[in-house]
Design an enzyme around this catalytic site. Structure first.
Site, PDB file in Angstrom:
ATOM      1  CG  ASP A 174      -0.188   0.005   2.529  1.00 28.12           C
ATOM      2  OD1 ASP A 174       1.062  -0.007   2.486  1.00 28.12           O
ATOM      3  OD2 ASP A 174      -0.834   0.018   3.585  1.00 28.12           O
ATOM      4  CG  HIS A 215      15.770  29.427  -1.607  1.00 28.61           C
ATOM      5  ND1 HIS A 215      16.264  29.918  -2.799  1.00 28.61           N
ATOM      6  CD2 HIS A 215      14.708  30.193  -1.281  1.00 28.61           C
ATOM      7  CE1 HIS A 215      15.515  30.926  -3.178  1.00 28.61           C
ATOM      8  NE2 HIS A 215      14.576  31.126  -2.282  1.00 28.61           N
ATOM      9  CE  LYS A 251      13.520  34.198 -10.336  1.00 30.44           C
ATOM     10  NZ  LYS A 251      14.115  32.938  -9.877  1.00 30.44           N
ATOM     11  NE  ARG A 276       9.993  31.432  -9.127  1.00 31.48           N
ATOM     12  CZ  ARG A 276      10.374  30.492  -9.964  1.00 31.48           C
ATOM     13  NH1 ARG A 276       9.503  29.890 -10.767  1.00 31.48           N
ATOM     14  NH2 ARG A 276      11.641  30.148 -10.043  1.00 31.48           N
ATOM     15  CB  THR A 285      11.056  24.381 -14.041  1.00 31.63           C
ATOM     16  OG1 THR A 285      11.167  25.815 -13.914  1.00 31.63           O
ATOM     17  CG2 THR A 285      10.136  23.872 -12.967  1.00 31.63           C
TER      18      THR A 285
END
Ligand code: R5P
Length: 306
Positions: free
Chosen positions: A34, A126, A188, A190, A219
Site C-alpha cells: 500500500d 535557499h 527576474k 516569477r 524547472t
C-alpha cells in the site's frame, strides 16, 4: 559513530562513509504494497552518535518521511544523539507567506525534523535565515568553495559572473570574490512555479562569457530566461551554469538543451542521472560532509570526556 543512509542518495552516503573509513550502517527500507514505508535499523545504535544522510529531494514527501522513520527507529533503539545530514533541503523556497492562507512550509519541515533529530547538517539553503527555524544546532555548509575551485582552471579575463535574480546576488558575490571576476545581475519576475521572465540586467556582459550561479535549478526557467537576456545583451554564446543543487525537473532539460550551455556544474547533493544532452559535471560533497561529521564527532567526544 554510525552513518545510515535513506534511499534518496545512497551513492553519496557510500562515498561519505568511504571518506570516513566506515561502512554505511545496515538497515532495511522497503515499501509495503500500500506504499507505506517500512524501516528497520539492523545495527546496535545504543548510546551511539548516529548520522542519517538523506536529501529531501523529489519525491520530497516520501524522502522526508523516510528520514523521520529512520530517526524514530534509531531513537527508540537508544541512539545517544541523532544528526540529520540533509544536503538538499526541500520546501526551502516556501520560507514565508506570499498570500494569506499559505503555510510556511520550510518552518513546518523544521518543526517536524526537530521532533526526532538533535542536530542538522545542511548545504546552501535557499535562504540562510531558514537556519533560525531550527531550535537545534545547524551546521550550514556551502558548496561555493568546491564549485569555484572546480571552475578556476578554466577561468579567463573575459568571463563574468551572473546572478539570475536578486536573491542570488550574495551567492554570486562570493563566487566573484573568489574568482576575481566582475558581476552582473538580473531583475527576474516569477509568474508561476515554472514560468519566469528576466526583465533587465545590471552590468556589462557584451563579448563576455557568462557564468550563471544559483543555489538551485528546478524547472530551468530562471536560467533559460537569463541566458536569453544575456544573449540579447551581446554576451558570447558560451554559457556556464553552476548551482549547488540541480533538480532539473519538468521542462528543465529541454529548456537548457536548446540554449548554448557549454557546461553545467553541480554537486551530488541529490542524485544526478547521466546522459543529459549537455555537459554536466558533478563535484562530490563526500569530502566536505565527511569532514563535517569528523569535526562534529570530535566535539562530541570532547564533551563526553569533559
Ligand atoms: C529562486 O529564488 C531560486 O534561487 C532559483 O533561482 C529557482 O528556484 C530556480 O527555479 P527554476 O529553475 O524553476 O526557475
Amino acid at each position: 559513530m554510525l552513518l545510515f543512509s535513506g534511499r534518496a542518495n545512497e551513492m553519496l552516503s557510500r562515498a561519505v562513509a568511504a571518506a570516513l573509513g566506515i561502512e554505511p550502517g545496515r538497515r532495511t527500507i522497503e515499501n509495503f504494497p500500500d506504499d507505506e514505508i517500512r524501516v528497520e535499523v539492523q545495527e546496535n545504535v545504543q548510546d551511539r552518535n548516529v548520522y542519517l544522510l538523506q536529501p529531501t529531494c523529489p519525491p520530497v514527501a516520501a524522502n522526508l518521511l523516510e528520514l523521520l522513520l529512520l530517526a524514530d527507529g534509531c531513537k527508540r533503539a537508544g541512539a545517544r544523539r541523532l544528526t540529520g545530514i540533509i544536503p538538499y533541503y526541500g520546501f526551502a523556497r516556501q520560507d514565508r507567506r506570499c498570500r494569506p492562507g499559505e503555510p510556511v512550509a520550510a518552518r513546518l519541515l523544521a518543526d517536524l525534523l526537530c521532533t526526532r533529530l538533535d542536530r542538522l547538517v545542511v548545504l546552501d539553503l535557499h535562504n540562510p535565515a531558514i537556519e533560525g527555524f531550527f531550535p537545534v544546532p545547524v551546521e550550514h555548509l556551502s558548496a561555493v568553495p568546491l564549485l569555484a575551485e572546480t571552475l578556476r582552471p578554466t577561468i579567463s579575463d573575459d568571463h563574468i559572473l551572473v546572478a539570475p535574480d536578486l536573491g542570488a546576488v550574495k551567492l554570486a558575490q562570493r563566487y566573484a570574490d573568489r574568482l576575481e571576476l566582475p558581476l552582473a545581475y538580473v531583475h527576474k519576475e516569477r509568474q508561476s512555479g515554472s514560468k519566469v521572465i528576466a526583465r533587465d540586467l545590471i552590468g556589462e556582459v557584451r563579448f563576455r562569457k557568462p557564468i550563471i550561479v544559483d543555489d538551485m535549478i528546478s524547472t530551468g526557467g530562471t536560467v533559460a530566461s537569463t541566458i536569453r537576456l544575456l544573449l540579447a545583451k551581446g554576451c558570447r554564446p558560451e554559457v556556464t551554469v553552476a548551482a549547488s543543487h540541480a533538480l532539473l525537473v519538468g521542462p528543465a532539460v529541454a529548456r537548457l538543451a536548446e540554449l548554448p550551455v557549454r557546461r553545467l556544474l553541480t554537486t551530488d547533493s541529490l542524485p544526478q542521472p547521466t546522459g543529459r544532452p549537455f555537459a554536466v559535471e558533478v563535484a562530490s560533497l563526500d569530502a566536505l560532509l565527511a569532514e563535517a561529521v569528523t569535526r562534529l564527532s570530535q566535539c562530541e567526544a570532547k564533551v563526553v570526556r569533559e
